[in-house]
Design an enzyme around this catalytic site. Structure first.
Site, mmCIF file in Angstrom:
data_model
loop_
_atom_site.group_PDB
_atom_site.id
_atom_site.type_symbol
_atom_site.label_atom_id
_atom_site.label_comp_id
_atom_site.label_asym_id
_atom_site.label_seq_id
_atom_site.Cartn_x
_atom_site.Cartn_y
_atom_site.Cartn_z
ATOM 1 C CG HIS A 123 -54.168 29.372 84.728
ATOM 2 N ND1 HIS A 123 -55.304 30.119 84.533
ATOM 3 C CD2 HIS A 123 -53.892 29.482 86.060
ATOM 4 C CE1 HIS A 123 -55.702 30.647 85.675
ATOM 5 N NE2 HIS A 123 -54.858 30.288 86.626
ATOM 6 C CB CYS A 139 -52.383 30.634 89.087
ATOM 7 S SG CYS A 139 -52.608 28.949 89.681
#
Length: 164
Positions: A123, A139
Site C-alpha cells: 500500500h 505490510c
C-alpha cells in the site's frame, strides 16, 4: 501494462520490490519499507510474511493520490500534514491497496499464519515514510506514486514472492 506472466519479487533484506516478466527480466524496481521486526508469518507478530503469495484484491483503482483508507474503505480524507499532525502514531494506508493472500498451507495460509487474515497489503504510505528501510508493522509500504505505478502493472492473481 498487465502482461501475462508478470510477477513480483520482494526482498526484505534489500527493501526492494521488483516487477518481472515471464522470462524473469526486470520491468521495474521500487524501494519499499517492510516490517521493522523483519520477516515472520504469525498473527500478531508485526512481521512481514515470507513465501509465495498472490494478489487477492486490488482496492482504490480510481482514488485520488493520498486517499486515506481504513478497513479497506476510503474515509473521504486526503492525506495532509494537518492529518499527520492530528494522528502522529497512525500507520497510514494511502492511495492504493494490493491485498495479499498466502499460497503455502502451514507457512502463510490458514490458521495463525494466514497472510490474508492478517490484512497484509502492499500500500501507499505517508510522504514522511522512509523507503529502503524497514518501518512498517507487517505490510509492504510504497510511495503513493510508486504504488499507483505498480497497481497499473499487475492484476488480481499476480504471483508475489517475499523472501529475505
Amino acid at each position: 501494462m498487465n502482461a501475462a506472466g508478470v510477477h513480483v519479487d520482494i526482498d526484505l533484506g534489500q527493501q526492494t520490490l521488483v516487477v518481472l516478466d515471464a522470462a524473469d527480466h526486470e520491468l521495474r524496481r521500487y524501494l519499499v519499507s517492510t516490517a521493522i521486526k523483519g520477516g515472520g508469518e504469525f498473527e500478531g507478530s508485526n512481521q512481514t510474511p515470507r513465501g509465495r503469495h498472490r494478489i487477492r484484491a486490488k482496492i482504490g483503482a480510481d482514488a485520488p493520490r493520498g486517499t486515506v483508507f481504513k478497513g479497506r474503505r476510503p474515509t473521504g480524507e486526503i492525506y495532509s500534514p494537518e492529518l499527520a499532525e492530528a494522528a502522529p502514531r497512525r500507520d497510514w494506508i494511502l492511495t492504493r491497496i494490493l491485498w495479499l493472500c498466502g499460497e503455502e498451507v502451514g507457512v502463510n495460509r490458514l490458521g495463525a499464519m494466514d497472510t490474508m487474515r492478517r490484512y497484509i497489503y502492499i500500500h501507499g504510505a505517508a510522504d514522511t515514510a522512509v523507503m529502503g528501510k524497514p518501518g512498517s508493522i507487517g505490510c509492504i509500504r510504497m510511495t503513493s506514486d510508486d504504488v499507483i505505478d505498480l497497481f497499473d502493472r499487475v492484476v488480481v492473481g499476480t504471483k508475489v514472492n517475499i523472501h529475505e
